[in-house]
Design a protein around this motif. Sequence first.
Motif, mmCIF file in Angstrom:
data_model
loop_
_atom_site.group_PDB
_atom_site.id
_atom_site.type_symbol
_atom_site.label_atom_id
_atom_site.label_comp_id
_atom_site.label_asym_id
_atom_site.label_seq_id
_atom_site.Cartn_x
_atom_site.Cartn_y
_atom_site.Cartn_z
ATOM 1 N N UNK A 214 0.829 -1.207 0.000
ATOM 2 C CA UNK A 214 0.000 0.000 0.000
ATOM 3 C C UNK A 214 0.863 1.257 0.000
ATOM 4 N N UNK A 215 1.897 1.276 0.836
ATOM 5 C CA UNK A 215 2.754 2.458 0.921
ATOM 6 C C UNK A 215 3.505 2.688 -0.383
ATOM 7 N N UNK A 216 3.963 1.609 -1.042
ATOM 8 C CA UNK A 216 4.647 1.751 -2.325
ATOM 9 C C UNK A 216 3.687 2.274 -3.393
ATOM 10 N N UNK A 217 2.456 1.766 -3.387
ATOM 11 C CA UNK A 217 1.463 2.218 -4.371
ATOM 12 C C UNK A 217 1.157 3.696 -4.195
ATOM 13 N N UNK A 218 0.958 4.122 -2.953
ATOM 14 C CA UNK A 218 0.692 5.538 -2.688
ATOM 15 C C UNK A 218 1.868 6.394 -3.141
ATOM 16 N N UNK A 219 3.072 5.913 -2.874
ATOM 17 C CA UNK A 219 4.289 6.653 -3.231
ATOM 18 C C UNK A 219 4.406 6.843 -4.746
ATOM 19 N N UNK B 135 8.460 0.532 -7.854
ATOM 20 C CA UNK B 135 7.632 -0.392 -8.639
ATOM 21 C C UNK B 135 7.943 -1.833 -8.259
ATOM 22 N N UNK B 136 9.221 -2.140 -8.118
ATOM 23 C CA UNK B 136 9.602 -3.479 -7.670
ATOM 24 C C UNK B 136 9.068 -3.747 -6.270
ATOM 25 N N UNK B 137 9.176 -2.772 -5.392
ATOM 26 C CA UNK B 137 8.670 -2.917 -4.031
ATOM 27 C C UNK B 137 7.175 -3.229 -4.039
ATOM 28 N N UNK B 138 6.417 -2.538 -4.890
ATOM 29 C CA UNK B 138 4.966 -2.754 -4.953
ATOM 30 C C UNK B 138 4.633 -4.166 -5.403
ATOM 31 N N UNK B 139 5.210 -4.605 -6.520
ATOM 32 C CA UNK B 139 4.831 -5.899 -7.083
ATOM 33 C C UNK B 139 5.301 -7.064 -6.219
ATOM 34 N N UNK B 140 6.507 -6.985 -5.707
ATOM 35 C CA UNK B 140 7.004 -8.085 -4.870
ATOM 36 C C UNK B 140 6.164 -8.212 -3.603
ATOM 37 N N UNK B 141 5.843 -7.082 -2.976
ATOM 38 C CA UNK B 141 5.023 -7.141 -1.763
ATOM 39 C C UNK B 141 3.588 -7.550 -2.062
ATOM 40 N N UNK B 142 3.082 -7.191 -3.251
ATOM 41 C CA UNK B 142 1.743 -7.634 -3.634
ATOM 42 C C UNK B 142 1.703 -9.154 -3.756
ATOM 43 N N UNK C 291 0.296 -8.495 22.229
ATOM 44 C CA UNK C 291 1.065 -8.660 20.996
ATOM 45 C C UNK C 291 0.693 -7.621 19.951
ATOM 46 N N UNK C 292 -0.432 -6.961 20.122
ATOM 47 C CA UNK C 292 -0.933 -6.048 19.090
ATOM 48 C C UNK C 292 0.052 -4.917 18.823
ATOM 49 N N UNK C 293 0.584 -4.321 19.881
ATOM 50 C CA UNK C 293 1.499 -3.182 19.708
ATOM 51 C C UNK C 293 2.776 -3.560 18.962
ATOM 52 N N UNK C 294 3.534 -4.596 19.385
ATOM 53 C CA UNK C 294 4.742 -4.938 18.622
ATOM 54 C C UNK C 294 4.440 -5.436 17.211
ATOM 55 N N UNK C 295 3.288 -6.101 17.001
ATOM 56 C CA UNK C 295 2.935 -6.574 15.665
ATOM 57 C C UNK C 295 2.663 -5.396 14.729
ATOM 58 N N UNK C 296 1.910 -4.406 15.218
ATOM 59 C CA UNK C 296 1.644 -3.211 14.415
ATOM 60 C C UNK C 296 2.931 -2.431 14.161
ATOM 61 N N UNK C 297 3.789 -2.343 15.187
ATOM 62 C CA UNK C 297 5.077 -1.662 15.030
ATOM 63 C C UNK C 297 5.946 -2.362 14.008
ATOM 64 N N UNK C 298 5.961 -3.682 14.022
ATOM 65 C CA UNK C 298 6.743 -4.475 13.078
ATOM 66 C C UNK C 298 6.290 -4.219 11.637
ATOM 67 N N UNK C 299 4.979 -4.245 11.414
ATOM 68 C CA UNK C 299 4.454 -4.085 10.052
ATOM 69 C C UNK C 299 4.624 -2.660 9.537
ATOM 70 N N UNK C 300 4.287 -1.680 10.365
ATOM 71 C CA UNK C 300 4.319 -0.281 9.926
ATOM 72 C C UNK C 300 5.737 0.218 9.700
ATOM 73 N N UNK C 301 6.643 -0.053 10.644
ATOM 74 C CA UNK C 301 8.018 0.428 10.485
ATOM 75 C C UNK C 301 8.730 -0.287 9.343
ATOM 76 N N UNK C 302 8.409 -1.568 9.120
ATOM 77 C CA UNK C 302 8.994 -2.274 7.982
ATOM 78 C C UNK C 302 8.565 -1.684 6.663
ATOM 79 N N UNK C 303 7.284 -1.311 6.554
ATOM 80 C CA UNK C 303 6.768 -0.728 5.318
ATOM 81 C C UNK C 303 7.374 0.647 5.051
ATOM 82 N N UNK C 304 7.381 1.506 6.067
ATOM 83 C CA UNK C 304 7.934 2.854 5.892
ATOM 84 C C UNK C 304 9.445 2.810 5.692
ATOM 85 N N UNK C 305 10.108 1.874 6.366
ATOM 86 C CA UNK C 305 11.553 1.757 6.215
ATOM 87 C C UNK C 305 11.959 1.421 4.797
#
Length: 409
Positions: free
Chosen positions: A58-63, A263-270, A313-327
Amino acid sequence: MSLLRLALCVCGVYSMFLLWAIAQERLSVPFQSIDGKTSDKFKSPLFMGTCQSALSCISALVYIILRRKSTATFSQTLGLHPTSETPHQTEHNEKHAQNGNAISHANGNGNAHIAQNGSSHKPKVDTRFSTSALLLRYLQCSVFITSAAPFGFAALGYISYPAMVLGKSCKLVPVMIMNVLLYRRKFAPYKYLVVLMVTLGITIFMGFGNDSKKGKHSSNTTATVPYANLIGITYLLINLALDGATNSTQDEIFARHKVAGQQMMFWINLFCTVLTSILSVLPLSYIPVIHPSTDGQTELMGAVTFIRNHPSIITPLAQFALTGALGQLFIFETLQHFGSLTLVTITLTRKLFTMLLSVVVYNHKLTPGQWLGAAVVFAGISVEAMVKRKDVHAKRVIQEKEKPKIKSI
């Protein structure tokens, strides 16, 4: 403006991936149940991967939509149809074409074909294969990533996070091996020195001290498993081999197809999201590492049940997903505007700080021998960075010398 952009990229990579590393290590240890009577480990690595890859997609597509050219179609924006040259290619080809010099294009084996171009003849730059071939390459990367992630997560059950970070710093080794085996590429002699230093350093690190799980969040079960280090290192080696296959395939995509990093980031993550989602809803039986659940549930239902019973577990799971995407976005932004040399320097120091942060936050104890091994590893990677810096400097000197010649034509 350029300095400000670089500062933002460095801060983005550091902050996102340091927070990501803390969340990843936290997810590898037991969570207390809602009633406070038991503690259990999260055993749904595919669900973790789905969360991160979906947000990354999603973040790659928006970008790429925000950065799209007004004249580009939607399929061109996503990299499915060829557009004009990338800015780097345009600048490189214009400098050489105006001077009547040769332009090299990499073929599938990593070798260079030289095409002689005169000043009145436009260089041939479109080396793309079909769209289906490109999508198959993306799918290949996604399969490697989907397979690698559970092994990396499983390794954390047997070795400490600093050992994991140090091992991941050795990615150059499997990348070189997979490039040689899969695509018959050759490397400069100094790279083999780097591989030797990195291998020696990780051997020293593993040889000194007990790297079984320790710290305030450690699990008593994994610490008593026989040959825990051997199991953890085996999982880590499998993870690194698959990472090497992923990186070498990405190099092949960049060499054969004109695509942007986002573009590579979008398709591979999709594709990763689709693959992990399908695997998560299938009623799979017990599969070591890939599907470690033994209660007969699908991974999705197991993950939802675990989250319901262990809400912490919700907080570290959300942190893991969000920071990985933005990173990932900051990494591709750095690569696009400042090149691989700057990115290597940033990621090298980031991994060092990640290891130090893990030692402080989770109270890991490293022996002097382990610090020595870590120093040898980072020294080897520093050699790689210094050689690249010299190469880039030499190329810039040549380009500066060519500018007066181009102006005089």
